[in-house]
Design an enzyme around this catalytic site. Sequence first.
Site, mmCIF file in Angstrom:
data_model
loop_
_atom_site.group_PDB
_atom_site.id
_atom_site.type_symbol
_atom_site.label_atom_id
_atom_site.label_comp_id
_atom_site.label_asym_id
_atom_site.label_seq_id
_atom_site.Cartn_x
_atom_site.Cartn_y
_atom_site.Cartn_z
ATOM 1 N N LEU A 139 0.840 -1.193 0.000
ATOM 2 C CA LEU A 139 0.000 0.000 0.000
ATOM 3 C C LEU A 139 0.876 1.244 0.000
ATOM 4 C CD1 LEU A 139 -2.818 -0.843 2.602
ATOM 5 C CD2 LEU A 139 -2.697 -1.384 0.168
ATOM 6 N N ASP A 140 0.398 2.311 -0.641
ATOM 7 C CA ASP A 140 1.117 3.577 -0.621
ATOM 8 C C ASP A 140 1.240 4.078 0.814
ATOM 9 O OD1 ASP A 140 1.256 3.524 -3.377
ATOM 10 O OD2 ASP A 140 -0.558 4.726 -3.651
ATOM 11 N N ARG A 141 2.194 4.967 1.044
ATOM 12 C CA ARG A 141 2.463 5.467 2.389
ATOM 13 C C ARG A 141 1.194 5.954 3.098
ATOM 14 N NH1 ARG A 141 7.020 8.136 4.936
ATOM 15 N NH2 ARG A 141 8.168 8.098 2.965
ATOM 16 N N THR A 143 -2.033 5.364 2.225
ATOM 17 C CA THR A 143 -3.209 4.502 2.130
ATOM 18 C C THR A 143 -3.279 3.656 3.392
ATOM 19 O OG1 THR A 143 -3.089 4.417 -0.276
ATOM 20 C CG2 THR A 143 -4.339 2.675 0.807
ATOM 21 N N ARG A 237 -6.260 4.973 -7.591
ATOM 22 C CA ARG A 237 -6.130 6.428 -7.701
ATOM 23 C C ARG A 237 -6.220 6.887 -9.152
ATOM 24 N NH1 ARG A 237 -0.691 7.471 -4.446
ATOM 25 N NH2 ARG A 237 -1.199 9.670 -4.894
#
Length: 301
Positions: A139-141, A143, A237
């Site tokens: 997961l992105d930072r 998220t 996104r």
Amino acid sequence: MGAELKISADNDGRRVDRVLRTLWPQVPLGAIMKAVRTGEVRLDGKKTKADARLEEGQLLYVPWEEEAGGQKTDGGAEKTAKKPPLETLYRDDYLWVVNKPAGLLTQPDIKGGDSLITRALAELGWSRSDYRPATLQRLDRNTTGAVIIALTGAAQRHLAELIREHKIRKLYHAVVEGIAEESGRIDLPLLKDGAANTVRPDREGQPALTLYRRLSTSGMRSVVEAELVTGRPHQARVHLAAIGHPIVGDTKYGSGRGAKRPLLHARTIIFPTDAELPAGLRGSAVTAPLPADMKKYEEGA
């Protein structure tokens, strides 16, 4: 002099070269491959091949003296010891599902840096060098939500296979700009620009499929549930932005500053009725509670 490693169940069935690269990351790839070709790497006393499959109990000899597991966990454990404990959503001997908070990387970006996996290793008190638990998603930072951590090599390989075959379903909740359609399908290939760390729809990109449905509305914003059938970087996104509904707070892909972060949450992981999964996981769903910054949008959803 050299080092000898007894193959554990976690490395059973893996290729020789992949185990060597995993356990001795400090040794250059060229040096590893040369040692295999010249017979300096030996399996049960005999010359082996890079693509040979290992079996539990075999002895693997390498010519270098460095200890296996060159990426030490001690430093990470020391730095993360005072961090708040990870929120457990599900755990057994096979896997651990945790609720990732915003602002935390899934993997460290520098040696010894803070991340979800280094905190997990610290909490587990992990000291083994022949295998390290690993996350199955990145997961992105910013998220939040459910992340699977495989606790054995067999679990890691099988779960990765289930994800590749789209048998593990991943449902996300997102707050988006505008009133989204009741449901839809976004089938747009995605191409990543590594230098800019951005992704865009492009016919030359990798196939990517997102299914979504609207859960509720709040003013001129919608809460949608998005199922990522594929798992490309920034997929939710970019796909939602491509249909005119960028995620609130996602300044990189078209939204204003309506939140301190992109309001995207890995809400639910649904496991298949697969015979190799632990009985308690088969056909079950693990859900991560909503973070505070998204709750207000989901009232009445």
